[in-house]
Write a protein that holds these residues in place. Structure first.
Motif: not given
Length: 410
Positions: A214-216, A302, A355, A376
């Protein structure tokens, strides 16, 4: 607790059963601090007397939908009593309270809360997503609210959907994403161009393979829904997108290694990201978030952003290896081919995904052969869910009231 007693209706009138296609309240009775309700065609059920009084949305009490609410929990005493009721109107139950206040309630409203608000159950998937994923044309979603709702429905069910025939002009990224809610601006801007670069700032700008993630996760509130707009992809030259249902992975752990699942729902894990002199994010959060019913509601994972874990902060010293084992097991399951949907994204396609549920990665590619350019941007999950509920009122009213999974919490 007051003694149980039955309350006679003010006016019974004619039978309600033939006057409404909705549910009808036939009888109400006091049961101490509970009120028993009998509906047509339904088993008797109960509501808290105090809750029912607090739920009044008349002009005096105000309503919670608009936020113009005047009655507070402190205004309703624990000893509140219902004096009488009138069920002669099939669309509104009239209740008179012991202080003389009069409330009106929709029978379907009473039944919905008496039975419990339904919680949406997501449709889990693995490599079989290709037969399930919703695909919607750019023009239909831009021009037609019903098509937009269909795409939102797909996002709710599977956490991911695809838009096709998206123009590759830069402005079209924001044009289509803006249909789902306000674009969220971060330290990377409103729209971020992912192009492989010799001096990469983030992993997405490299050509290396990336484990689904997953981002951030290092943000207190990670991005909600991500929009990946393919401009150039160097198709068939590597860079295959790998998508994983993080909820499905969590449920596999719950069933197969419940002790490790429990660790990821209970122990804080620290994620961080620093660009010297610019930003330094650090967050301690659960990898797997659960709601009040124990249902998985969000994922935050992540491997590249895992900070060295503080032993005393995370767990007693003799348990830190258990935490690492739990992270290793989640990683192992994420990397299994049977858990991954693989798709070679093409120019003009846009993958849209949650996300805080869906993990995304990619295979490696040769940047000297494959020229890869994705744009994005992201929109907060509450904005997307708000759009779903608002359109559901028009196109599928029965879907509007469900409790949706609310994402990764700290």
């Amino acid at each position: 607790m007051m003694p149980d007693d039955h309350i006679s209706p003010i006016s019974s009138g004619q039978s309600n059963c033939d006057q409404s296609s909705g549910h009808i309240v036939l009888e109400i009775s006091n049961e101490g601090d509970r009120i028993a309700l009998e509906f047509d065609g339904k088993a008797s059920t109960c509501l808290s007397t105090r809750w029912l009084r607090l739920a009044c949305d008349c002009e005096i009490c105000g309503d919670t939908h608009s936020g113009k609410r005047w009655l507070t929990p402190n205004d309703v005493p624990a000893s509140v009593r219902l004096e009488s009721f009138d069920v002669s109107n099939p669309e509104k139950v009239r209740v008179t309270w012991d202080d003389g206040h009069i409330s009106h309630y929709d029978p379907d409203f009473l039944l919905r809360y008496a039975e419990g608000i339904p919680r949406f159950q997501p449709d889990h998937w693995g490599s079989d997503l290709s037969g399930k994923i919703g695909k919607f044309s750019f023009s239909s979603v831009v021009d037609d609210d019903e098509a937009l709702f269909g795409s939102l429905w797909a996002l709710r069910d599977h956490g991911i959907m695809m838009l096709t025939d998206v123009p590759t002009d830069a402005e079209d990224t924001m044009r289509i994403a803006g249909r789902y809610g306000p674009i969220r601006e971060t330290s990377y801007g409103k729209v971020f161009d992912l192009i492989s670069l010799p001096e990469a700032r983030v992993a997405g700008e490299t050509s290396r393979a990336q484990i689904p993630h997953t981002d951030e996760p290092f943000r207190y509130s990670p991005p909600g829904f991500i929009f990946f707009h393919a401009i150039k992809t160097g198709a068939h030259m590597g860079g295959t997108s790998l998508m994983v249902d993080g909820f499905y992975i969590a449920e596999q752990m719950r069933a197969q290694t419940p002790d490790l699942f429990e660790i990821l729902t209970r122990h804080g894990v620290t994620f961080h990201r620093e660009h010297a002199g610019e930003v330094f994010f650090s967050t301690e959060a659960h990898v797997i978030s659960l709601d009040s019913k124990g249902q998985v509601t969000g994922i935050r994972f992540n491997d590249r952003c895992l900070a060295p874990q503080e032993v005393l902060q995370v767990a007693p010293e003799d348990q830190i290896d258990d935490l690492i084992a739990a992270l290793a097991e989640y990683t192992r399951l994420v990397c299994l081919p049977e858990n991954q949907f693989q798709h070679q994204i093409q120019p003009g396609e846009m993958l849209v995904f949650d996300n805080q549920r869906i993990l995304h990665g990619r295979s490696a590619f040769d940047p000297t052969i494959a020229k890869r350019h994705l744009r994005s941007c992201n929109i907060d999950r509450d904005a997307v869910h708000s759009a779903f509920r608002t359109l559901a009122r028009r196109f599928a009213p029965q879907e509007a009231e469900q409790v949706l999974y609310q994402g990764a919490i700290l």
